[in-house]
Design a protein around this motif. Structure first.
Motif, PDB file in Angstrom:
ATOM      1  N   UNK A   1      -0.529  -3.145   9.742  1.00 48.43           N
ATOM      2  CA  UNK A   1      -1.079  -4.078   8.753  1.00 48.43           C
ATOM      3  C   UNK A   1      -0.465  -5.463   8.931  1.00 48.43           C
ATOM      4  N   UNK A   2       0.834  -5.520   9.119  1.00 46.45           N
ATOM      5  CA  UNK A   2       1.484  -6.816   9.326  1.00 46.45           C
ATOM      6  C   UNK A   2       1.020  -7.455  10.632  1.00 46.45           C
ATOM      7  N   UNK A   3       0.850  -6.646  11.670  1.00 44.22           N
ATOM      8  CA  UNK A   3       0.359  -7.160  12.953  1.00 44.22           C
ATOM      9  C   UNK A   3      -1.062  -7.709  12.832  1.00 44.22           C
ATOM     10  N   UNK A   4      -1.845  -7.165  11.902  1.00 50.35           N
ATOM     11  CA  UNK A   4      -3.226  -7.621  11.703  1.00 50.35           C
ATOM     12  C   UNK A   4      -3.327  -8.757  10.690  1.00 50.35           C
ATOM     13  N   UNK A   5      -2.191  -9.266  10.219  1.00 43.24           N
ATOM     14  CA  UNK A   5      -2.211 -10.470   9.399  1.00 43.24           C
ATOM     15  C   UNK A   5      -2.025 -10.326   7.911  1.00 43.24           C
ATOM     16  N   UNK A   6      -1.794  -9.117   7.408  1.00 39.92           N
ATOM     17  CA  UNK A   6      -1.540  -8.962   5.974  1.00 39.92           C
ATOM     18  C   UNK A   6      -0.164  -9.548   5.665  1.00 39.92           C
ATOM     19  N   UNK A   7      -0.102 -10.471   4.714  1.00 42.29           N
ATOM     20  CA  UNK A   7       1.166 -11.136   4.403  1.00 42.29           C
ATOM     21  C   UNK A   7       2.077 -10.259   3.553  1.00 42.29           C
ATOM     22  N   UNK A   8       1.497  -9.403   2.745  1.00 41.35           N
ATOM     23  CA  UNK A   8       2.276  -8.491   1.907  1.00 41.35           C
ATOM     24  C   UNK A   8       1.684  -7.098   2.046  1.00 41.35           C
ATOM     25  N   UNK A   9       2.536  -6.124   2.297  1.00 39.42           N
ATOM     26  CA  UNK A   9       2.107  -4.729   2.386  1.00 39.42           C
ATOM     27  C   UNK A   9       3.010  -3.935   1.462  1.00 39.42           C
ATOM     28  N   UNK A  10       2.419  -3.215   0.515  1.00 40.60           N
ATOM     29  CA  UNK A  10       3.257  -2.399  -0.364  1.00 40.60           C
ATOM     30  C   UNK A  10       2.803  -0.954  -0.339  1.00 40.60           C
ATOM     31  N   UNK A  11       3.788  -0.076  -0.174  1.00 38.76           N
ATOM     32  CA  UNK A  11       3.556   1.366  -0.182  1.00 38.76           C
ATOM     33  C   UNK A  11       3.869   1.894  -1.567  1.00 38.76           C
ATOM     34  N   UNK A  12       2.971   2.693  -2.091  1.00 38.53           N
ATOM     35  CA  UNK A  12       3.085   3.194  -3.456  1.00 38.53           C
ATOM     36  C   UNK A  12       2.907   4.700  -3.491  1.00 38.53           C
ATOM     37  N   UNK A  13       3.647   5.378  -4.353  1.00 38.59           N
ATOM     38  CA  UNK A  13       3.400   6.811  -4.527  1.00 38.59           C
ATOM     39  C   UNK A  13       2.117   7.013  -5.330  1.00 38.59           C
ATOM     40  N   UNK A  14       1.484   8.179  -5.219  1.00 35.54           N
ATOM     41  CA  UNK A  14       0.268   8.445  -5.987  1.00 35.54           C
ATOM     42  C   UNK A  14       0.516   8.267  -7.491  1.00 35.54           C
ATOM     43  N   UNK A  15      -0.409   7.588  -8.150  1.00 34.92           N
ATOM     44  CA  UNK A  15      -0.317   7.403  -9.598  1.00 34.92           C
ATOM     45  C   UNK A  15       0.690   6.370 -10.044  1.00 34.92           C
ATOM     46  N   UNK A  16       1.216   5.560  -9.132  1.00 32.94           N
ATOM     47  CA  UNK A  16       2.214   4.551  -9.499  1.00 32.94           C
ATOM     48  C   UNK A  16       1.622   3.540 -10.474  1.00 32.94           C
ATOM     49  N   UNK A  17       2.430   3.093 -11.403  1.00 28.76           N
ATOM     50  CA  UNK A  17       2.037   2.042 -12.334  1.00 28.76           C
ATOM     51  C   UNK A  17       2.267   0.714 -11.624  1.00 28.76           C
ATOM     52  N   UNK A  18       1.194  -0.080 -11.473  1.00 31.79           N
ATOM     53  CA  UNK A  18       1.308  -1.362 -10.791  1.00 31.79           C
ATOM     54  C   UNK A  18       0.596  -2.438 -11.595  1.00 31.79           C
ATOM     55  N   UNK A  19       0.944  -3.684 -11.327  1.00 30.84           N
ATOM     56  CA  UNK A  19       0.228  -4.783 -11.957  1.00 30.84           C
ATOM     57  C   UNK A  19      -1.135  -4.884 -11.294  1.00 30.84           C
ATOM     58  N   UNK A  20      -2.110  -5.372 -12.015  1.00 36.19           N
ATOM     59  CA  UNK A  20      -3.472  -5.397 -11.500  1.00 36.19           C
ATOM     60  C   UNK A  20      -3.917  -6.793 -11.054  1.00 36.19           C
ATOM     61  N   UNK A  21      -2.990  -7.772 -11.011  1.00 35.44           N
ATOM     62  CA  UNK A  21      -3.410  -9.093 -10.559  1.00 35.44           C
ATOM     63  C   UNK A  21      -3.764  -9.023  -9.078  1.00 35.44           C
ATOM     64  N   UNK A  22      -4.749  -9.806  -8.705  1.00 37.40           N
ATOM     65  CA  UNK A  22      -5.205  -9.810  -7.316  1.00 37.40           C
ATOM     66  C   UNK A  22      -4.389 -10.835  -6.547  1.00 37.40           C
ATOM     67  N   UNK A  23      -3.829 -10.434  -5.432  1.00 34.60           N
ATOM     68  CA  UNK A  23      -3.055 -11.326  -4.580  1.00 34.60           C
ATOM     69  C   UNK A  23      -3.694 -11.315  -3.198  1.00 34.60           C
TER      70      UNK A  23
END
Length: 71
Positions: free
Chosen positions: A30-52
């Protein structure tokens, strides 16, 4: 009044291509293809919903990406 900043362009890459990959391989690719931020999350993780722009989210179960989406 200050101008509205232009968000960075997103990579021309499909999040679906990372499903089924080992988490470490998916993050690296993902980083090699240009994604500036990559986050790995466990199933069902509580995350913020803002679009980045430029962020790729990877849901990881037992070391394998089971879901991937932008933002």
């Amino acid at each position: 009044m200050a101008p509205i900043p232009t968000p960075p362009a997103e990579p021309q890459d499909s999040p679906d291509r990372y499903v089924g990959l080992a988490a470490e391989d998916a993050e690296r690719q993902a980083r090699e293809h240009g994604w500036s931020t990559v986050r790995s999350l466990p199933p069902g993780a509580m995350i913020t919903m803002e679009y980045l722009a430029g962020r790729l989210n990877l849901e990881v179960r037992e070391g394998v990406v089971t879901r991937s989406w932008k933002g």
